[in-house]
Scaffold this motif. Sequence first.
Motif, mmCIF file in Angstrom:
data_model
loop_
_atom_site.group_PDB
_atom_site.id
_atom_site.type_symbol
_atom_site.label_atom_id
_atom_site.label_comp_id
_atom_site.label_asym_id
_atom_site.label_seq_id
_atom_site.Cartn_x
_atom_site.Cartn_y
_atom_site.Cartn_z
ATOM 1 N N VAL A 21 -99.441 -13.575 -26.141
ATOM 2 C CA VAL A 21 -98.413 -12.580 -26.445
ATOM 3 C C VAL A 21 -99.075 -11.255 -26.818
ATOM 4 C CG1 VAL A 21 -96.462 -12.012 -27.928
ATOM 5 C CG2 VAL A 21 -96.827 -14.381 -27.211
ATOM 6 N N VAL A 22 -98.715 -10.208 -26.088
ATOM 7 C CA VAL A 22 -99.255 -8.864 -26.333
ATOM 8 C C VAL A 22 -98.240 -8.062 -27.138
ATOM 9 C CG1 VAL A 22 -99.974 -6.710 -25.233
ATOM 10 C CG2 VAL A 22 -100.642 -8.900 -24.234
ATOM 11 N N SER A 23 -98.726 -7.312 -28.134
ATOM 12 C CA SER A 23 -97.856 -6.443 -28.930
ATOM 13 C C SER A 23 -98.562 -5.126 -29.230
ATOM 14 C CB SER A 23 -97.450 -7.141 -30.232
ATOM 15 O OG SER A 23 -98.596 -7.458 -30.992
ATOM 16 N N ASP A 24 -97.786 -4.133 -29.659
ATOM 17 C CA ASP A 24 -98.290 -2.818 -30.083
ATOM 18 C C ASP A 24 -99.197 -2.159 -29.042
ATOM 19 O OD1 ASP A 24 -96.970 -3.034 -32.574
ATOM 20 O OD2 ASP A 24 -98.617 -4.235 -33.363
ATOM 21 N N ALA A 25 -98.830 -2.222 -27.776
ATOM 22 C CA ALA A 25 -99.676 -1.690 -26.703
ATOM 23 C C ALA A 25 -99.491 -0.183 -26.543
ATOM 24 C CB ALA A 25 -99.360 -2.406 -25.397
ATOM 25 N N THR A 26 -100.612 0.531 -26.590
ATOM 26 C CA THR A 26 -100.605 1.979 -26.381
ATOM 27 C C THR A 26 -101.751 2.376 -25.447
ATOM 28 O OG1 THR A 26 -102.006 2.401 -28.322
ATOM 29 C CG2 THR A 26 -99.622 2.501 -28.656
ATOM 30 N N VAL A 27 -101.568 3.503 -24.787
ATOM 31 C CA VAL A 27 -102.624 4.138 -24.003
ATOM 32 C C VAL A 27 -102.830 5.510 -24.610
ATOM 33 C CG1 VAL A 27 -103.212 5.128 -21.748
ATOM 34 C CG2 VAL A 27 -102.145 2.867 -21.884
ATOM 35 N N ARG A 28 -104.079 5.843 -24.849
ATOM 36 C CA ARG A 28 -104.405 7.113 -25.506
ATOM 37 C C ARG A 28 -104.136 8.291 -24.581
ATOM 38 N NH1 ARG A 28 -109.852 7.709 -28.788
ATOM 39 N NH2 ARG A 28 -108.472 6.868 -30.369
ATOM 40 N N LEU A 29 -103.341 9.242 -25.074
ATOM 41 C CA LEU A 29 -103.073 10.492 -24.364
ATOM 42 C C LEU A 29 -104.223 11.442 -24.637
ATOM 43 C CD1 LEU A 29 -101.110 12.281 -22.715
ATOM 44 C CD2 LEU A 29 -100.151 13.028 -24.911
ATOM 45 N N LEU A 30 -104.860 11.901 -23.585
ATOM 46 C CA LEU A 30 -105.967 12.843 -23.699
ATOM 47 C C LEU A 30 -105.604 14.139 -23.004
ATOM 48 C CD1 LEU A 30 -108.960 10.412 -23.103
ATOM 49 C CD2 LEU A 30 -108.157 11.357 -25.275
ATOM 50 N N PRO A 31 -106.364 15.222 -23.238
ATOM 51 C CA PRO A 31 -106.035 16.509 -22.604
ATOM 52 C C PRO A 31 -106.032 16.411 -21.081
ATOM 53 C CG PRO A 31 -107.712 16.791 -24.304
ATOM 54 C CD PRO A 31 -107.524 15.320 -24.116
ATOM 55 N N PRO A 32 -105.247 17.262 -20.412
ATOM 56 C CA PRO A 32 -105.215 17.265 -18.940
ATOM 57 C C PRO A 32 -106.617 17.430 -18.366
ATOM 58 C CG PRO A 32 -103.530 18.713 -19.831
ATOM 59 C CD PRO A 32 -104.391 18.281 -20.995
ATOM 60 N N GLY A 33 -106.870 16.767 -17.271
ATOM 61 C CA GLY A 33 -108.167 16.878 -16.608
ATOM 62 C C GLY A 33 -109.182 15.836 -17.042
ATOM 63 N N VAL A 34 -108.944 15.145 -18.141
ATOM 64 C CA VAL A 34 -109.851 14.077 -18.560
ATOM 65 C C VAL A 34 -109.542 12.870 -17.681
ATOM 66 C CG1 VAL A 34 -110.558 12.584 -20.452
ATOM 67 C CG2 VAL A 34 -109.965 14.965 -20.918
ATOM 68 N N PRO A 35 -110.549 12.380 -16.923
ATOM 69 C CA PRO A 35 -110.266 11.358 -15.913
ATOM 70 C C PRO A 35 -110.158 9.919 -16.430
ATOM 71 C CG PRO A 35 -112.572 11.938 -15.851
ATOM 72 C CD PRO A 35 -111.932 12.850 -16.865
ATOM 73 N N ASN A 36 -110.510 9.681 -17.687
ATOM 74 C CA ASN A 36 -110.533 8.327 -18.228
ATOM 75 C C ASN A 36 -109.812 8.271 -19.569
ATOM 76 O OD1 ASN A 36 -112.360 7.792 -16.077
ATOM 77 N ND2 ASN A 36 -114.043 8.455 -17.368
ATOM 78 N N THR A 37 -109.322 7.106 -19.922
ATOM 79 C CA THR A 37 -108.705 6.913 -21.228
ATOM 80 C C THR A 37 -108.863 5.449 -21.629
ATOM 81 O OG1 THR A 37 -106.768 7.416 -22.590
ATOM 82 C CG2 THR A 37 -106.341 6.483 -20.401
#
Length: 143
Positions: A21-37
Amino acid sequence: MLRVFIVLLGISSFYCDAELVVSDATVRLLPPGVPNTAAYFSIENLSKKTEVLIAASSNIADKAELHNHVFINDMMRMQQQESIQIEPGETVHFKPGGLHIMLFGLNQKLEENQKVSLRLLTQDGEAIDFEATVARPSHAKHH
């Protein structure tokens, strides 16, 4: 009739044995042009057997890898993990400074509160699909 019940009981138990069971899933928002997160979440093993994560993927990136931060020569570095073991009843936290999914080659601009799809693959071939919310680093929830 009894045979059908026993077969159904066996099938029911099989599905319960692989419950992650997966919970509290987020993806980090980074400035435009940053190719990875990175993606963060908690995953709980509700089964009675050790589960092993071996891969990750996402609809927003060309490549996804399981990573951890480790000390090498007195420096903190990211290191790809070939597998991550989750014991029965254990919750593993993917968080900044620790385990996380690295997302390489973003194929779209991310926006705050956007929902993205992620997938984890276990050693047994089971796929765990879940959604994560794109969030600024200070707003991402990590437990």
